[in-house]
Design an enzyme around this catalytic site. Structure first.
Site, PDB file in Angstrom:
ATOM      1  N   SER A  89       0.956  -1.227  -0.410  1.00 32.58           N
ATOM      2  CA  SER A  89      -0.258  -0.085   0.035  1.00 32.58           C
ATOM      3  C   SER A  89       0.948   1.474   0.122  1.00 32.58           C
ATOM      4  CB  SER A  89      -1.003   0.281   1.248  1.00 32.58           C
ATOM      5  OG  SER A  89      -0.069   0.145   2.529  1.00 32.58           O
ATOM      6  N   LYS A  90       0.058   2.910  -0.166  1.00 27.96           N
ATOM      7  CA  LYS A  90       1.090   3.376   0.446  1.00 27.96           C
ATOM      8  C   LYS A  90       1.980   3.629   0.838  1.00 27.96           C
ATOM      9  CE  LYS A  90      -2.814   4.279  -2.696  1.00 27.96           C
ATOM     10  NZ  LYS A  90      -2.683   3.156  -2.917  1.00 27.96           N
ATOM     11  N   ARG A  91       1.800   3.113   2.250  1.00 26.47           N
ATOM     12  CA  ARG A  91       2.898   3.808   2.799  1.00 26.47           C
ATOM     13  C   ARG A  91       4.533   2.702   3.149  1.00 26.47           C
ATOM     14  NH1 ARG A  91       2.772  -1.219   7.228  1.00 26.47           N
ATOM     15  NH2 ARG A  91       0.416  -2.895   6.281  1.00 26.47           N
TER      16      ARG A  91
END
Length: 493
Positions: free
Chosen positions: A255-257
């Site tokens: 994911s983005k993180r």
RNA sequence: GGCCCCAUGGUCUAGUGGCCUAGGACAUCACCCUUUCAAGGUGGAAACCCGGGUUCGAAUCCCGGUGGGGUCACCA
């Protein structure tokens, strides 16, 4: 390779950017199609009107193009099996939906999303499987009419047999059995008339003549439902192949993180399509010879589903960088200049449209720079000294090589003198000869001459070979920087 | 939680019963090269999740456990 009847597709939903997981799925499909001389189809799954994202389709197509994954049929180019947007295939779904409803293979359900959600929660709380309870399954025509009159827009559910099982004969996982008892009467048409994924996907793969459905493993548990749709429709399903997922370093879903996850982001960070494609290919697949770096032609030639692994792969940016760096070093200087231009411009080192002279200068620097860069942006970053004079000198370097200001200043003066005697345009061998001569003459090591020069000219203690660097920069510039360094030393003394 | 998938070094993987004292690559460590940093070269450390079977023989087959992942939406 003879043309074959193989037809595969990549079917993204336009709800965001092209994710590397999606890119890998597209890549495997593409590789499979090309290997078999088949057809690669692109289909946009935009049946959820609420989740459409502006510009998403363009972004995805753009990402695919950038990676070099060309399609034979698709939204922008059309084809015999079109249209390629699901939102434009509504009549087809409507027709199949009617067919199933007429045969009572599907039935209308009047429960609202809220009611369903409540029951789901209750079931979960009671420790039961949160499945549809089938309460609208056997409504009489009169009861249906009554609910419809009450203003309720029904969804359509597929009648799933209560017993028996569905076998998924997966190309990668083998035979996987799903008991019908674990399935419920799932929705195939929403209240707004749009089909749901499991229905549209099956209808389209069937009507588009898809022979192999290669997709991520997260879809494995959807497969029995789709198989049930095929059966109800009397259609022949494709061969399924569920490829392993790509996980983040902590083994969770990417994911983005976790940093860059979309193809566009990798592109913006200066990765090369060849590097990304090669890396993605190695995630879940391995060539027979075990080679790590394969040209696309070789991948196409070698790619088979048999060599796709079963276990999820953790994505490792370090290896991506290494591979990318290798591709970077394989490019010609001219290619590299062109590719690096946007990155140089972004860092303000060059105008967007550089002059021929700037380009020529750059072409001299790039071979030096690429040896210590893995991405285009790193290359641009490493070019700072080339385009701008040092504003300061690396403190640790200065402490070492400029410790005695007066002596350093004198030494730089001496250096400038002997450099002035070297015929321009400078050739690195001549420069090196001058340094060797001066070191003998002065009785100092070459390093004692080289290190202060590097610091004076670039402000850094690291970088390309000094003589090549000076050759690329040219005599005027180097001499000017030497002079600037001497002034600084005088000031700081 | 139900169902499903998966399980070789930190990471990607080779391996389909004997060829395995488990191979390659990234990362890591050391050394070499060297004007620095890289690149490159050489060498090292590092793995078959656990427990039962089957077999003359198991990383490879079977069962169980454990662990990880996926999925259970009027999302795809």
């Amino acid at each position: 390779m003879p043309p074959s009847s193989v037809r595969v597709r990549f079917a993204p939903s336009p709800t965001g950017a092209l994710h590397i997981g999606g890119a890998r799925t597209a890549l495997f499909n593409w590789l499979f199609a090309r290997h078999h001389g088949g057809t690669f189809v692109l289909r946009v799954e935009d049946t959820d009107q609420t989740r459409l994202q502006e510009g998403s389709v363009e972004g995805i197509l753009d990402g695919l193009r950038w990676l070099g994954l060309t399609w034979d049929e698709g939204p922008d180019i059309g084809g015999d099996a079109g249209p390629y947007y699901q939102s434009e295939r509504l009549e087809i779904y409507r027709d199949r939906l009617n067919q199933l409803a007429a045969a009572d293979l599907a039935y209308p359900c009047y429960c609202t999303p809220d009611e369903l959600a409540v029951r789901r929660e209750e079931a979960r709380a009671a420790g039961r499987a949160p499945r549809y309870d089938g309460r609208c399954r056997d409504l009489s025509p009169a009861e249906r009419e009554r609910r419809a009159a009450g203003g309720r827009r029904p969804v359509l559910r597929l009648r799933v047999p209560g017993d028996g099982e569905t076998l998924v004969d997966d190309h990668i996982r083998g035979r996987v059995v799903f008991a019908h008892a674990d399935l419920d009467d799932f929705i195939i048409a929403k209240a707004d008339g749009f089909p749901t994924y499991n229905f549209a996907c099956a209808v389209d793969d069937a009507s588009m003549g898809i022979t192999h459905c290669i997709r991520a493993e997260e879809h494995l548990s959807n497969t029995p439902k789709q198989l049930l749709v095929y059966r109800a429709l009397g259609a022949t399903p494709p061969r399924f192949a569920h490829v392993p997922m790509i996980l983040a370093p902590d083994r969770s879903k990417l994911s983005k993180r976790h940093g860059a996850t979309s193809v566009q982001e990798f592109r913006a960070e200066g990765f090369l399509p060849a590097g990304l494609v090669n890396y993605l290919t190695l995630l879940g697949w391995s060539p027979e010879g075990g080679e790590e770096m394969l040209p696309v032609a070789r991948m196409v030639e070698q790619f088979t589903l048999e060599r796709v692994g079963k276990n999820a792969a953790v994505y490792d940016v370090k290896k991506l960088r290494w591979l990318n760096g290798r591709y970077l070093r394989e490019m010609t200087a001219a290619e590299l200049v062109r590719a690096a231009l946007p990155f140089l411009a972004r860092r303000g080192f060059l105008p967007g449209a550089p002059s021929p002279a700037q380009l020529a200068l750059l072409e001299r620097a790039v071979p030096l720079l690429r040896e210590r860069a893995d991405t285009l942006d790193e290359l641009a970053q490493g070019a700072a000294w080339f385009f701008q004079r040092p504003e300061s000198y690396d403190p640790k370097g200065a402490a070492k090589h400029f410790a005695d200001r007066a002596e350093a200043r004198a030494r730089l003066g001496l250096l400038a003198q002997s450099l002035e005697a070297v015929a321009a345009p400078w050739i690195h061998a001549d420069l090196e000869a001058a340094y060797t001569a001066l070191s003998t003459e002065q009785g100092v090591s070459r390093g004692a001459l080289i290190h202060p020069t590097r610091l004076a000219v670039t402000g850094l203690t690291v970088g390309p070979g000094l003589f090549e660097l000076m050759e690329a920069l040219g005599s005027d510039e180097v001499l000017a920087r030497l002079e600037a360094a001497r002034r600084w030393l005088a000031r700081e003394a």
